[in-house]
Design a protein around this motif. Structure first.
Motif, PDB file in Angstrom:
ATOM      1  N   LYS A 151       0.836  -1.203   0.000  1.00  0.00           N
ATOM      2  CA  LYS A 151       0.000   0.000   0.000  1.00  0.00           C
ATOM      3  C   LYS A 151       0.870   1.253   0.000  1.00  0.00           C
ATOM      4  O   LYS A 151       0.548   2.249  -0.667  1.00  0.00           O
ATOM      5  N   ALA A 152       1.991   1.204   0.735  1.00  0.00           N
ATOM      6  CA  ALA A 152       2.903   2.353   0.784  1.00  0.00           C
ATOM      7  C   ALA A 152       3.453   2.666  -0.602  1.00  0.00           C
ATOM      8  O   ALA A 152       3.588   3.835  -0.975  1.00  0.00           O
ATOM      9  N   LEU A 153       3.752   1.619  -1.374  1.00  0.00           N
ATOM     10  CA  LEU A 153       4.258   1.827  -2.730  1.00  0.00           C
ATOM     11  C   LEU A 153       3.210   2.505  -3.601  1.00  0.00           C
ATOM     12  O   LEU A 153       3.522   3.402  -4.401  1.00  0.00           O
ATOM     13  N   GLU A 154       1.977   2.119  -3.425  1.00  0.00           N
ATOM     14  CA  GLU A 154       0.877   2.748  -4.174  1.00  0.00           C
ATOM     15  C   GLU A 154       0.764   4.239  -3.814  1.00  0.00           C
ATOM     16  O   GLU A 154       0.599   5.091  -4.690  1.00  0.00           O
ATOM     17  N   VAL A 155       0.876   4.528  -2.520  1.00  0.00           N
ATOM     18  CA  VAL A 155       0.756   5.921  -2.051  1.00  0.00           C
ATOM     19  C   VAL A 155       1.907   6.769  -2.586  1.00  0.00           C
ATOM     20  O   VAL A 155       1.701   7.882  -3.082  1.00  0.00           O
ATOM     21  N   VAL A 156       3.134   6.240  -2.494  1.00  0.00           N
ATOM     22  CA  VAL A 156       4.287   7.041  -2.915  1.00  0.00           C
ATOM     23  C   VAL A 156       4.298   7.244  -4.430  1.00  0.00           C
ATOM     24  O   VAL A 156       4.717   8.305  -4.915  1.00  0.00           O
ATOM     25  N   ASN A 157       3.837   6.261  -5.189  1.00  0.00           N
ATOM     26  CA  ASN A 157       3.761   6.436  -6.644  1.00  0.00           C
ATOM     27  C   ASN A 157       2.765   7.544  -6.993  1.00  0.00           C
ATOM     28  O   ASN A 157       3.019   8.356  -7.893  1.00  0.00           O
ATOM     29  N   ASN A 158       1.657   7.570  -6.275  1.00  0.00           N
ATOM     30  CA  ASN A 158       0.664   8.623  -6.492  1.00  0.00           C
ATOM     31  C   ASN A 158       1.241   9.987  -6.109  1.00  0.00           C
ATOM     32  O   ASN A 158       1.051  10.986  -6.820  1.00  0.00           O
ATOM     33  N   LEU A 160       4.373  10.887  -6.150  1.00  0.00           N
ATOM     34  CA  LEU A 160       5.403  11.295  -7.106  1.00  0.00           C
ATOM     35  C   LEU A 160       4.820  11.738  -8.446  1.00  0.00           C
ATOM     36  O   LEU A 160       5.475  12.470  -9.188  1.00  0.00           O
ATOM     37  N   LYS A 161       3.619  11.296  -8.744  1.00  0.00           N
ATOM     38  CA  LYS A 161       2.962  11.817  -9.948  1.00  0.00           C
ATOM     39  C   LYS A 161       2.645  13.302  -9.772  1.00  0.00           C
ATOM     40  O   LYS A 161       2.708  14.080 -10.724  1.00  0.00           O
ATOM     41  N   GLU A 199      14.195   8.499 -16.850  1.00  0.00           N
ATOM     42  CA  GLU A 199      12.818   8.914 -16.647  1.00  0.00           C
ATOM     43  C   GLU A 199      12.106   7.848 -15.843  1.00  0.00           C
ATOM     44  O   GLU A 199      12.161   6.672 -16.168  1.00  0.00           O
ATOM     45  N   THR A 200      11.459   8.274 -14.754  1.00  0.00           N
ATOM     46  CA  THR A 200      10.728   7.346 -13.907  1.00  0.00           C
ATOM     47  C   THR A 200       9.253   7.698 -13.970  1.00  0.00           C
ATOM     48  O   THR A 200       8.870   8.814 -13.638  1.00  0.00           O
ATOM     49  N   GLY A 201       8.453   6.768 -14.408  1.00  0.00           N
ATOM     50  CA  GLY A 201       7.024   7.050 -14.521  1.00  0.00           C
ATOM     51  C   GLY A 201       6.719   8.130 -15.537  1.00  0.00           C
ATOM     52  O   GLY A 201       5.756   8.881 -15.398  1.00  0.00           O
TER      53      GLY A 201
END
Length: 284
Positions: A151-158, A160-161, A199-201
């Protein structure tokens, strides 16, 4: 006579009104000066003094929310979480959508290891302001501290967007990937922080002229540690020799270790040879 009377009346009213406005303005200025002093004391580490000033302001002006927020913040810094939340409640009872108060309340629950309560509070902010950086930071910490790494990975990806250049979010993403044993992805994030090339994401990372020294050291240490974890094969050897002149004997100890990392875990083979008291032995 009447025109003169009206002139005197309106002039008196005008002067009275001006004096009231001026008094209120002076009063506000005095409170602002006191609050500035409280802030100075708080950030200098004199939290008792800061709280004393805040209470002085609130005794006279209970709706001075900045002073109550600072009071709640200093209480939280001193791990007095319940007291902090009591002060925040006084704000939220009057202004239920006061974002800073909701974020701090959630943060106190997180520091207090009450993760469910923290999620409930921060949800109130993110439901209305999904781009609120402070709220995202609290939610990310909650998921990391509670061990909910997926879940933390999902939050941090959001996060960073929305904030692709944020170094704190980038570093936390690397830590989460490391915990999930996604070592190559973690290395890519860390190396990109030191030398932004990848480039990330879909968004190229940006690096300030100079990373904070403590962060740069932490990144380099993490890179070293992850590279060690990525080694699938490893061999180690150790030899010890001791001689005791009081009793005239010597001791030898030799160890050899080999390991191989599989997806399901690590297989380790270890053998040792020992010699002491004129006796030797081997152990596998």
């Amino acid at each position: 006579m009447q025109p003169l009377f009206y002139r005197i009346f309106f002039l008196t009213a005008f002067i009275s009104f001006s004096l009231i406005i001026n008094a209120q303005s002076t009063d506000t200025t005095n409170y602002d000066k006191l609050f500035a002093q409280a802030q100075k004391e708080a950030f200098a580490g004199n939290r008792d003094k800061a709280r004393e000033i805040c209470k002085k302001i609130l005794d006279k002006k209970p709706e001075y929310y900045d002073a109550r927020m600072l009071l709640a913040q200093t209480l939280a810094w001193d791990h007095r979480y319940e007291e902090s939340r009591e002060e925040l409640k006084k704000i939220l009872d009057k202004k239920p959508d006061y974002t800073d108060a909701l974020v701090l309340k959630a943060r106190t629950y997180a520091w207090d290891h009450k993760y469910t309560e923290a999620r409930n509070e921060i949800k109130k902010v993110l439901d209305k302001k999904p781009e609120n950086k402070d709220a995202l930071s609290v939610l990310l910490d909650v998921e990391m501290w509670s061990g909910n790494n997926v879940k933390a990975l999902e939050v941090v990806n959001n996060a960073l967007k929305l904030f692709p250049a944020d170094l704190d979010f980038q570093l936390k993403k690397a830590k989460i990937l490391d915990r999930l044993e996604m070592y190559e992805e973690a290395l890519a994030v860390l190396e990109n922080m030191l030398n932004p090339k990848v480039e990330t994401g879909g968004v190229k990372s940006t690096k300030p002229d100079k990373l904070p020294e403590n962060m740069e050291l932490e990144i380099k240490k993490m890179i070293e540690d992850i590279k060690l974890k990525m080694m699938k094969n490893g061999v180690g050897a150790n030899y010890q020799y001791e001689w005791f002149d009081d009793v005239y004997f010597e001791r030898h100890l030799a160890e050899l270790e080999a390991k191989h990392k599989f997806k399901w875990g690590t297989l380790i083979g270890r053998g040792s040879y020992a010699y002491r008291f004129n006796t030797s032995g081997v152990m596998y």
